[in-house]
Structure formats: structure tokens, C-alpha cells
Design a protein around this motif. Structure first.
Motif, PDB file in Angstrom:
ATOM      1  N   PHE A  82       0.821  -1.211   0.000  1.00 57.47           N
ATOM      2  CA  PHE A  82       0.000   0.000   0.000  1.00 57.47           C
ATOM      3  C   PHE A  82       0.854   1.260   0.000  1.00 57.47           C
ATOM      4  N   ALA A  83       1.910   1.271   0.801  1.00 58.06           N
ATOM      5  CA  ALA A  83       2.774   2.456   0.861  1.00 58.06           C
ATOM      6  C   ALA A  83       3.396   2.738  -0.509  1.00 58.06           C
ATOM      7  N   ALA A  84       3.803   1.695  -1.216  1.00 54.26           N
ATOM      8  CA  ALA A  84       4.384   1.879  -2.547  1.00 54.26           C
ATOM      9  C   ALA A  84       3.353   2.426  -3.531  1.00 54.26           C
ATOM     10  N   VAL A  85       2.122   1.972  -3.424  1.00 55.49           N
ATOM     11  CA  VAL A  85       1.052   2.464  -4.294  1.00 55.49           C
ATOM     12  C   VAL A  85       0.839   3.955  -4.078  1.00 55.49           C
ATOM     13  N   VAL A  86       0.740   4.361  -2.825  1.00 53.19           N
ATOM     14  CA  VAL A  86       0.484   5.768  -2.508  1.00 53.19           C
ATOM     15  C   VAL A  86       1.656   6.644  -2.930  1.00 53.19           C
ATOM     16  N   VAL A  87       2.869   6.212  -2.618  1.00 51.30           N
ATOM     17  CA  VAL A  87       4.054   7.009  -2.961  1.00 51.30           C
ATOM     18  C   VAL A  87       4.214   7.112  -4.479  1.00 51.30           C
ATOM     19  N   ALA A  88       4.012   6.029  -5.201  1.00 48.38           N
ATOM     20  CA  ALA A  88       4.154   6.062  -6.655  1.00 48.38           C
ATOM     21  C   ALA A  88       3.090   6.940  -7.308  1.00 48.38           C
TER      22      ALA A  88
END
Length: 102
Positions: A82-88
Motif C-alpha cells: 500500500f505504501a508503494a502504491v500511494v508514494v508512486a
């Protein structure tokens, strides 16, 4: 006045949610409605996401935000954290805006 409004809305929300628990057994829906309820919830969520992604103050939000949403959706589809989705998604939108794309 503000506290009274907040309390009234909180009480109304609680009563609305409680009514589903209390009336759940006594209220019968037709079979077709029962089958369509999950689809309706999905359609409502998709419409809300599309509206948030594509509009800002009643007008088109530009191309940067929908591009960020598409990147986030693709990463979520591939089951990225989830963190990677939001940051990307945020990075894509920020980069496009930095390049002058609204």
C-alpha cells in the motif's frame, strides 16, 4: 451551534447504522435487490473514485491527477504494498505537475 450540529449528525449516523442491525431480520428484500446490492456498492465506490480523480471544484482536474491514479491502480492490481502504491501515485502526479502538465 457547531457542537449541536456535530452531535445531531453523529446521532443520525448512529441511528441509521443501528437501524440496519435492528431491522435486518424483519426487513425482507426481493431476490433481485439482494443480488444487486454488492454490485451497487462497487459501482458507488467506483463513481466516487472517478469523481475524485477527474474533477476539482466542478471542473476537470487536469491530466496529472488521473495519471497518478492510473499508476496507483496498476500497482494495486499487481498487489504492490500500500505504501508503494500511494508514494508512486503521488510521485507520478508531482512529477507531471513539475513538468508543467496540469
Amino acid at each position: 451551534m457547531l457542537i449541536a450540529t456535530i452531535l445531531a449528525l453523529a446521532l443520525g449516523t448512529y441511528a441509521f447504522r443501528l437501524s440496519g442491525v435492528v431491522l435486518g431480520e424483519r426487513l425482507t428484500l426481493p431476490d433481485r435487490a439482494t443480488r444487486l446490492l454488492p454490485v451497487a456498492a462497487t459501482a458507488l465506490l467506483a463513481a466516487l473514485a472517478a469523481t475524485a480523480a477527474l474533477t476539482e471544484a466542478g471542473a476537470f482536474a487536469g491530466f496529472a491527477r488521473p495519471a497518478g491514479v492510473l499508476v496507483g491502480a496498476a500497482l494495486a492490481w499487481w498487489r504492490a504494498p500500500f505504501a508503494a502504491v500511494v508514494v508512486a501515485a503521488a510521485a507520478t502526479t508531482a512529477l507531471l505537475r513539475l513538468l508543467g502538465i496540469p
